[in-house]
Enzyme design. Sequence first.
Site, mmCIF file in Angstrom:
data_model
loop_
_atom_site.group_PDB
_atom_site.id
_atom_site.type_symbol
_atom_site.label_atom_id
_atom_site.label_comp_id
_atom_site.label_asym_id
_atom_site.label_seq_id
_atom_site.Cartn_x
_atom_site.Cartn_y
_atom_site.Cartn_z
ATOM 1 N N HIS A 13 28.951 51.425 54.360
ATOM 2 C CA HIS A 13 28.571 52.695 53.752
ATOM 3 C C HIS A 13 28.290 53.829 54.821
ATOM 4 O O HIS A 13 28.073 53.589 56.127
ATOM 5 C CB HIS A 13 27.722 52.470 52.897
ATOM 6 C CG HIS A 13 26.219 52.220 53.667
ATOM 7 N ND1 HIS A 13 25.707 51.028 54.045
ATOM 8 C CD2 HIS A 13 25.362 52.951 54.151
ATOM 9 C CE1 HIS A 13 24.716 50.984 54.845
ATOM 10 N NE2 HIS A 13 24.416 52.336 54.490
ATOM 11 N N GLU A 62 27.129 52.547 58.580
ATOM 12 C CA GLU A 62 26.398 51.229 58.873
ATOM 13 C C GLU A 62 27.439 50.203 58.252
ATOM 14 O O GLU A 62 27.992 50.314 57.069
ATOM 15 C CB GLU A 62 25.089 51.331 58.087
ATOM 16 C CG GLU A 62 24.181 52.537 58.935
ATOM 17 C CD GLU A 62 22.722 52.673 58.391
ATOM 18 O OE1 GLU A 62 21.778 52.871 59.023
ATOM 19 O OE2 GLU A 62 22.717 52.623 56.993
ATOM 20 N N HIS A 109 20.013 61.808 52.850
ATOM 21 C CA HIS A 109 19.274 60.435 52.695
ATOM 22 C C HIS A 109 17.879 60.689 53.483
ATOM 23 O O HIS A 109 16.877 60.114 52.703
ATOM 24 C CB HIS A 109 20.180 59.339 53.683
ATOM 25 C CG HIS A 109 19.398 58.240 53.663
ATOM 26 N ND1 HIS A 109 18.854 57.573 52.679
ATOM 27 C CD2 HIS A 109 19.556 57.030 54.589
ATOM 28 C CE1 HIS A 109 18.553 56.395 53.015
ATOM 29 N NE2 HIS A 109 18.978 56.053 54.160
ATOM 30 N N HIS A 160 24.021 52.229 49.423
ATOM 31 C CA HIS A 160 24.394 51.735 50.652
ATOM 32 C C HIS A 160 24.644 50.162 50.779
ATOM 33 O O HIS A 160 24.308 49.612 51.854
ATOM 34 C CB HIS A 160 22.725 51.731 51.199
ATOM 35 C CG HIS A 160 22.187 53.214 51.083
ATOM 36 N ND1 HIS A 160 22.208 53.982 52.294
ATOM 37 C CD2 HIS A 160 21.470 53.804 50.038
ATOM 38 C CE1 HIS A 160 21.460 55.211 51.913
ATOM 39 N NE2 HIS A 160 21.095 54.882 50.756
ATOM 40 N N ASP A 175 25.820 57.288 55.512
ATOM 41 C CA ASP A 175 24.828 57.897 55.183
ATOM 42 C C ASP A 175 24.917 59.402 55.513
ATOM 43 O O ASP A 175 25.542 59.856 56.475
ATOM 44 C CB ASP A 175 23.526 57.574 55.871
ATOM 45 C CG ASP A 175 22.967 56.236 55.640
ATOM 46 O OD1 ASP A 175 23.452 55.471 54.507
ATOM 47 O OD2 ASP A 175 22.193 55.492 56.514
#
Length: 202
Positions: free
Chosen positions: A54, A159, A60, A50, A56
């Site tokens: 990155h 994110e 996750h 992360h 997800d």
Amino acid sequence: MLSHLIYDVTHAINSSLPVYPGDPGFSREVLKSLEWGDPYTLSALHLSAHAGTHIDAPSHFIRGGRSVHEIPIERLIMMVDLIDSGTVVSPENLSGLNPLAEGVIFRTGSLAGHISESAARACVDLRLKLIGTDALSVDSPEEDAVHRLLLSNDMLILEGLYLEGVPASVHTLLCMPLKIEGAEASPVRAILAPAEWHRWIP
């Protein structure tokens, strides 16, 4: 930023990169170096999946959810609407969403920004495929409800975007993770290109 039309929205990965509390920081171990007289340079990277900008994958938080290597490549290229939301994203921020957008990126202006659960539910209702943010997490600290809601609906989360100087409008997003088998997340190289690029990419 590459030009006034194509924007590199990826943070450089280095030792000063902000990380989510509790995540390991980044380091690069030089094993061989031309500067040391070796015939080549070789290094090993140590980082969280992360780290920096990155993506997800559902695995996750969701047992049995797809991992990064299982994300279809077409899910990583799409038209997105970049919206200036303020620190906390609310459902009202989606009121002007472009109907052609398959995903949305929220510019909160803060690493501590987050998406409210009601806004996340609105994104699910809109059947969006990806939610992005410049914050470290879509959730507020010590919470995970937004992650669980989005990922349980097979929505991808992007994110740690670098959005300075990017106009709030519709763009074509390309975000390519490393194809790490079984991984729940991966750093990406993300760019925002003109919206019409989406028509040219199969």
